[in-house]
Design a protein around this motif. Sequence first.
Motif, PDB file in Angstrom:
ATOM      1  N   TRP A 127      -7.623   0.392   8.677  1.00 46.87           N
ATOM      2  CA  TRP A 127      -6.710   1.415   8.158  1.00 46.87           C
ATOM      3  C   TRP A 127      -7.180   2.787   8.651  1.00 46.87           C
ATOM      4  O   TRP A 127      -8.359   3.128   8.502  1.00 46.87           O
ATOM      5  N   ARG A 181      -2.006   0.835   9.925  1.00 39.94           N
ATOM      6  CA  ARG A 181      -2.723  -0.419   9.681  1.00 39.94           C
ATOM      7  C   ARG A 181      -2.711  -1.252  10.956  1.00 39.94           C
ATOM      8  O   ARG A 181      -1.643  -1.548  11.506  1.00 39.94           O
ATOM      9  N   THR A 207      -6.026   6.579   7.723  1.00 38.45           N
ATOM     10  CA  THR A 207      -5.151   7.264   6.776  1.00 38.45           C
ATOM     11  C   THR A 207      -5.442   8.756   6.748  1.00 38.45           C
ATOM     12  O   THR A 207      -6.561   9.202   7.008  1.00 38.45           O
ATOM     13  N   ARG A 259       0.836  -1.204   0.000  1.00 32.38           N
ATOM     14  CA  ARG A 259       0.000   0.000   0.000  1.00 32.38           C
ATOM     15  C   ARG A 259       0.863   1.244   0.000  1.00 32.38           C
ATOM     16  O   ARG A 259       0.614   2.202  -0.756  1.00 32.38           O
ATOM     17  N   LEU A 260       1.897   1.263   0.823  1.00 32.06           N
ATOM     18  CA  LEU A 260       2.763   2.440   0.888  1.00 32.06           C
ATOM     19  C   LEU A 260       3.526   2.644  -0.423  1.00 32.06           C
ATOM     20  O   LEU A 260       3.700   3.781  -0.879  1.00 32.06           O
ATOM     21  N   ARG A 265      -4.080  11.971   4.035  1.00 33.45           N
ATOM     22  CA  ARG A 265      -3.246  12.509   2.976  1.00 33.45           C
ATOM     23  C   ARG A 265      -4.044  13.503   2.160  1.00 33.45           C
ATOM     24  O   ARG A 265      -5.250  13.354   2.002  1.00 33.45           O
ATOM     25  N   TYR A 304      -0.239   6.737   7.482  1.00 34.88           N
ATOM     26  CA  TYR A 304      -0.860   5.469   7.132  1.00 34.88           C
ATOM     27  C   TYR A 304      -0.665   4.511   8.302  1.00 34.88           C
ATOM     28  O   TYR A 304       0.473   4.193   8.665  1.00 34.88           O
ATOM     29  N   GLU A 359       1.302   4.279  -2.879  1.00 34.28           N
ATOM     30  CA  GLU A 359       0.980   5.670  -2.577  1.00 34.28           C
ATOM     31  C   GLU A 359       2.082   6.635  -3.004  1.00 34.28           C
ATOM     32  O   GLU A 359       1.848   7.835  -3.139  1.00 34.28           O
ATOM     33  N   GLN A 399       2.662   1.702  11.320  1.00 34.18           N
ATOM     34  CA  GLN A 399       2.342   3.007  10.741  1.00 34.18           C
ATOM     35  C   GLN A 399       3.567   3.633  10.101  1.00 34.18           C
ATOM     36  O   GLN A 399       4.707   3.342  10.474  1.00 34.18           O
TER      37      GLN A 399
END
Length: 271
Positions: free
Chosen positions: A116, A102, A118, A22-23, A120, A100, A26, A90
């Motif tokens: 999650w 989790r 988040t 996921r990171l 941003r 982020y 992103e 995180q």
Amino acid sequence: MSTSTSDRPRTPARPPRAFTRRLAAECLPAGPAADPVTEADLDGLPPAAVRYMEAMGVVGRPRTRALRAHWRGRFRRRTDGPWMPCDAWQVNTAEEVARYYRMRLLVGRVVPMWGWDTYRHGAGRMLGRALGVVTVADGSGPEFDSGELVTWLNDAVLLAPAMLLHPRTGWEDLGEDRFGVSVTDAGRTVGAVVALDGCGRPLDFWTGDRWADLPGGPVRTPWSTPVSGWTVAAGGLRPVGGAAVWHLPDGEFTYGEMTLADLDLDVVPGR
């Protein structure tokens, strides 16, 4: 002579692949390497905030571009609900305010649930799924935007104080043992009060910029994160752990108790 498992050097756990993927997707900016913090960087801060920065060992160390933390503990969703084992990772960034987080829970110590949190581009979201597919929580909107932003601020205060040395941060002098701190991002400002112990380390972080998920819907509710203690690692101070507490009209509700398993203040997001 044999060596017991407890005597061997601890190998830090690795983040779950879903978290790392996921990171990476992103594409969070790490930002350029930063110069170390100097005494001049503390000019203009309230005396209590200067004492805090010095106690946390910020001066002489590089500014934090991104942090990665690993937490273990327990979590519950209701005041009368059971505690669930929790494991969380995180990543927070400083060049761009982003977070982020989790969390993996075991409902009834059997059914896995992933959540999650988040933040941003000024938008916060909270998403929870049981077994990875059944949505049990999904929140977004102004309340979550403010709540996730002030949680980023909480992380910076407790884990990476150098992230606060930026024009987006506001400061308020509240005496020798506390100070006010705020952060502005995407046109929104949130703030908190930080209480210090006799050594200048945070005892508690208190804010009114979060909303509790109550039966009637989200309600703006005081929130705090008392710290259970401090230790020295990698040349700086870090919290041993702490709690997350809603201050509801009918009393305090501690819904999370976490221990800091690992902290890295020099990471590249997504790796």
